[in-house]
Write a protein that holds these residues in place. Structure first.
Motif, PDB file in Angstrom:
ATOM      1  N   GLU A  10      12.636   7.682  -5.340  1.00  9.39           N
ATOM      2  CA  GLU A  10      12.973   6.701  -6.376  1.00  9.39           C
ATOM      3  C   GLU A  10      13.775   5.539  -5.789  1.00  9.39           C
ATOM      4  OE1 GLU A  10      14.884   9.045  -9.398  1.00  9.39           O
ATOM      5  OE2 GLU A  10      12.960   9.783 -10.181  1.00  9.39           O
ATOM      6  N   GLY A  11      14.666   5.832  -4.849  1.00 12.84           N
ATOM      7  CA  GLY A  11      15.430   4.773  -4.187  1.00 12.84           C
ATOM      8  C   GLY A  11      14.526   3.826  -3.414  1.00 12.84           C
ATOM      9  N   ILE A  12      13.569   4.386  -2.690  1.00 12.98           N
ATOM     10  CA  ILE A  12      12.621   3.556  -1.931  1.00 12.98           C
ATOM     11  C   ILE A  12      11.803   2.688  -2.882  1.00 12.98           C
ATOM     12  CG2 ILE A  12      10.525   3.637  -0.510  1.00 12.98           C
ATOM     13  CD1 ILE A  12      11.746   6.209   0.775  1.00 12.98           C
ATOM     14  N   LEU A  13      11.312   3.290  -3.948  1.00 15.41           N
ATOM     15  CA  LEU A  13      10.511   2.524  -4.903  1.00 15.41           C
ATOM     16  C   LEU A  13      11.326   1.410  -5.556  1.00 15.41           C
ATOM     17  CD1 LEU A  13       8.426   5.402  -6.493  1.00 15.41           C
ATOM     18  CD2 LEU A  13       7.589   3.580  -5.005  1.00 15.41           C
ATOM     19  N   ASP A  14      12.574   1.699  -5.877  1.00 15.59           N
ATOM     20  CA  ASP A  14      13.439   0.664  -6.467  1.00 15.59           C
ATOM     21  C   ASP A  14      13.659  -0.492  -5.503  1.00 15.59           C
ATOM     22  OD1 ASP A  14      13.716   2.010  -8.847  1.00 15.59           O
ATOM     23  OD2 ASP A  14      15.680   2.863  -8.361  1.00 15.59           O
ATOM     24  N   ARG A  15      13.855  -0.181  -4.208  1.00 16.07           N
ATOM     25  CA  ARG A  15      14.114  -1.215  -3.215  1.00 16.07           C
ATOM     26  C   ARG A  15      12.913  -2.104  -2.970  1.00 16.07           C
ATOM     27  NH1 ARG A  15      16.906   2.597  -0.328  1.00 16.07           N
ATOM     28  NH2 ARG A  15      15.152   3.007   1.053  1.00 16.07           N
ATOM     29  N   TYR A  16      11.721  -1.523  -2.964  1.00 14.47           N
ATOM     30  CA  TYR A  16      10.550  -2.269  -2.504  1.00 14.47           C
ATOM     31  C   TYR A  16       9.569  -2.652  -3.592  1.00 14.47           C
ATOM     32  CZ  TYR A  16      12.227  -1.222   2.108  1.00 14.47           C
ATOM     33  OH  TYR A  16      13.009  -1.162   3.224  1.00 14.47           O
ATOM     34  N   ASP A  23       0.830  -1.201   0.000  1.00 17.45           N
ATOM     35  CA  ASP A  23       0.000   0.000   0.000  1.00 17.45           C
ATOM     36  C   ASP A  23       0.871   1.259   0.000  1.00 17.45           C
ATOM     37  OD1 ASP A  23      -2.239  -1.624   0.061  1.00 17.45           O
ATOM     38  OD2 ASP A  23      -2.667  -1.278   2.189  1.00 17.45           O
ATOM     39  N   LEU A  24       1.941   1.247   0.796  1.00 20.72           N
ATOM     40  CA  LEU A  24       2.842   2.388   0.862  1.00 20.72           C
ATOM     41  C   LEU A  24       3.542   2.612  -0.473  1.00 20.72           C
ATOM     42  CD1 LEU A  24       4.218   4.619   2.469  1.00 20.72           C
ATOM     43  CD2 LEU A  24       5.864   2.933   3.269  1.00 20.72           C
ATOM     44  N   VAL A  25       4.014   1.556  -1.083  1.00 25.21           N
ATOM     45  CA  VAL A  25       4.670   1.670  -2.381  1.00 25.21           C
ATOM     46  C   VAL A  25       3.695   2.237  -3.409  1.00 25.21           C
ATOM     47  CG1 VAL A  25       5.651   0.353  -4.307  1.00 25.21           C
ATOM     48  CG2 VAL A  25       6.449  -0.060  -1.981  1.00 25.21           C
ATOM     49  N   ALA A  26       2.444   1.776  -3.384  1.00 22.94           N
ATOM     50  CA  ALA A  26       1.435   2.297  -4.315  1.00 22.94           C
ATOM     51  C   ALA A  26       1.194   3.788  -4.081  1.00 22.94           C
ATOM     52  CB  ALA A  26       0.135   1.510  -4.171  1.00 22.94           C
ATOM     53  N   ALA A  27       1.121   4.195  -2.814  1.00 23.71           N
ATOM     54  CA  ALA A  27       0.916   5.607  -2.499  1.00 23.71           C
ATOM     55  C   ALA A  27       2.116   6.450  -2.941  1.00 23.71           C
ATOM     56  CB  ALA A  27       0.663   5.783  -1.005  1.00 23.71           C
ATOM     57  N   LEU A  28       3.318   5.946  -2.708  1.00 29.00           N
ATOM     58  CA  LEU A  28       4.514   6.668  -3.137  1.00 29.00           C
ATOM     59  C   LEU A  28       4.581   6.771  -4.657  1.00 29.00           C
ATOM     60  CD1 LEU A  28       7.187   5.207  -0.691  1.00 29.00           C
ATOM     61  CD2 LEU A  28       6.231   7.523  -0.675  1.00 29.00           C
TER      62      LEU A  28
END
Length: 117
Positions: free
Chosen positions: A107-113, A82-87
Motif C-alpha cells: 500500500e505504501g508503494i502504491l501510494d507513492r507511485y 506497468d509495475l504499479v498496475a501489476a501491484l
C-alpha cells in the motif's frame, strides 16, 4: 519532431545549451514569441534568431541521440506504470490474504507511485 518531443528534450538538455541559445529558445518555445518579436527584443536579425532556434533543435536532438536520457526516462515511466498496475492487480486479487507487513508495504508503494505524474 513534435512540440511534446521538443518540450521533453528542452527540459532534459537546456542547461547544456549556451546562454544565448537558452534565452532565445526560451522566448521562442516558452514565451511563444515570434522570430520577429525576438529579433526586435534582442536587436538582431530575424535570420539570426531563426538560425539560433534551428541550431538549438538540432543540438537537442543530437544530445538525445548521443545520451538517450529522455528515451530511458520514458521507458522507466512506462515500466513504473506497468509495475504499479501489476501491484494493484495483486492487491485486488489477494488483498486480505496478504500478510500484514507485506500488505502495508504494498500500500505504501502504491501510494507513492500511483497518479503522481
Amino acid at each position: 519532431m513534435d512540440k511534446l518531443d521538443l518540450a521533453a528534450l528542452w527540459d532534459a538538455y537546456r542547461d547544456l545549451l549556451t546562454d544565448t541559445q537558452k534565452e532565445i529558445c526560451d522566448m521562442y518555445f516558452n514565451l511563444d514569441l515570434t522570430v520577429s518579436e525576438i529579433a526586435d527584443e534582442k536587436d538582431v536579425s530575424r535570420q539570426a534568431v531563426s538560425e539560433c532556434v534551428n541550431a538549438c533543435k538540432k543540438e537537442l536532438a543530437s544530445l538525445e541521440e548521443t545520451l538517450g536520457f529522455v528515451k530511458r526516462l520514458s521507458e522507466s515511466d512506462k515500466e513504473k506504470a506497468d509495475l504499479v498496475a501489476a501491484l494493484r492487480a495483486s492487491e485486488e486479487k489477494y488483498g486480505d490474504g496478504l500478510p500484514g507487513a507485506f500488505r502495508a508495504e504494498l500500500e505504501g508503494i502504491l501510494d507513492r507511485y500511483s497518479d503522481k505524474d
